[in-house]
Design a protein around this motif. Sequence first.
Motif, PDB file in Angstrom:
ATOM      1  N   TYR A   1      38.435  36.516  26.149  1.00 47.92           N
ATOM      2  CA  TYR A   1      38.845  37.716  25.420  1.00 47.92           C
ATOM      3  C   TYR A   1      40.147  38.227  26.017  1.00 47.92           C
ATOM      4  O   TYR A   1      40.183  39.234  26.715  1.00 47.92           O
TER       5      TYR A   1
ATOM      6  N   TRP B   1      33.104  37.616  35.269  1.00 48.12           N
ATOM      7  CA  TRP B   1      34.005  38.529  34.548  1.00 48.12           C
ATOM      8  C   TRP B   1      35.376  37.892  34.335  1.00 48.12           C
ATOM      9  O   TRP B   1      36.017  38.126  33.302  1.00 48.12           O
TER      10      TRP B   1
ATOM     11  N   PHE C   1      38.284  43.471  32.016  1.00 41.14           N
ATOM     12  CA  PHE C   1      37.370  42.596  32.741  1.00 41.14           C
ATOM     13  C   PHE C   1      37.814  42.376  34.188  1.00 41.14           C
ATOM     14  O   PHE C   1      36.985  42.263  35.088  1.00 41.14           O
ATOM     15  N   TYR C   2      39.135  42.337  34.408  1.00 43.23           N
ATOM     16  CA  TYR C   2      39.613  42.228  35.788  1.00 43.23           C
ATOM     17  C   TYR C   2      39.308  43.498  36.575  1.00 43.23           C
ATOM     18  O   TYR C   2      39.008  43.436  37.765  1.00 43.23           O
TER      19      TYR C   2
ATOM     20  N   VAL D   1      34.971  35.656  31.345  1.00 45.74           N
ATOM     21  CA  VAL D   1      34.936  36.461  30.113  1.00 45.74           C
ATOM     22  C   VAL D   1      36.347  36.927  29.762  1.00 45.74           C
ATOM     23  O   VAL D   1      36.739  36.927  28.591  1.00 45.74           O
ATOM     24  N   ALA D   2      37.134  37.312  30.751  1.00 44.36           N
ATOM     25  CA  ALA D   2      38.517  37.737  30.513  1.00 44.36           C
ATOM     26  C   ALA D   2      39.342  36.602  29.926  1.00 44.36           C
ATOM     27  O   ALA D   2      40.238  36.840  29.110  1.00 44.36           O
TER      28      ALA D   2
ATOM     29  N   ILE E   1      36.692  45.425  36.063  1.00 40.04           N
ATOM     30  CA  ILE E   1      35.257  45.354  36.359  1.00 40.04           C
ATOM     31  C   ILE E   1      35.003  44.410  37.529  1.00 40.04           C
ATOM     32  O   ILE E   1      34.218  44.708  38.434  1.00 40.04           O
ATOM     33  N   ALA E   2      35.694  43.264  37.541  1.00 35.18           N
ATOM     34  CA  ALA E   2      35.548  42.317  38.655  1.00 35.18           C
ATOM     35  C   ALA E   2      36.003  42.959  39.962  1.00 35.18           C
ATOM     36  O   ALA E   2      35.366  42.779  41.008  1.00 35.18           O
TER      37      ALA E   2
ATOM     38  N   TYR F   1      41.540  41.915  26.133  1.00 37.14           N
ATOM     39  CA  TYR F   1      40.918  42.904  27.013  1.00 37.14           C
ATOM     40  C   TYR F   1      40.836  42.417  28.461  1.00 37.14           C
ATOM     41  O   TYR F   1      39.997  42.880  29.224  1.00 37.14           O
ATOM     42  N   TYR F   2      41.702  41.488  28.818  1.00 34.24           N
ATOM     43  CA  TYR F   2      41.614  40.896  30.158  1.00 34.24           C
ATOM     44  C   TYR F   2      41.694  41.951  31.256  1.00 34.24           C
ATOM     45  O   TYR F   2      41.006  41.856  32.262  1.00 34.24           O
TER      46      TYR F   2
END
Length: 123
Positions: free
Chosen positions: A104, A97, A111-112, A100-101, A114-115, A107-108
């Motif tokens: 992108y 994640w 994703f952070y 991915v952040a 989610i991590a 939207y970091y």
Amino acid sequence: MLKSILLLKRTFEMSTSSLFDRVVFYPANIVTYFRYILFLPYCFFAYRYPLIFVIAAWLSFLFDFLDGYVARLTKKTSLYGAILDMTIDRLFYCFGWVIVAHFYVGYYWLFYMIAALYVFHLV
């Protein structure tokens, strides 16, 4: 009385250490150790060679399935193996994640978050 307590304590310590030595080398745990080895190329090649990153991620998912299958097949499960498996799962998911952040950036924060949910075992 004291002598029997000391003997019982020594017996427990001996059986615990030998049990740990056996659990470390359960076949399912050995499969999980390969996942820890895969984590190095997963991290190292994430930015420069995304294909190797993806291959390492898929191999990790395959070994994740395989270690559970081997544990049930050999009927050798342990708390140590469960914690070992859960730890490497969290490492792979969280680092994935974060990568991915990085790609992108807009939207970091999502994703952070989610991590962080994976770290605190909420997902």
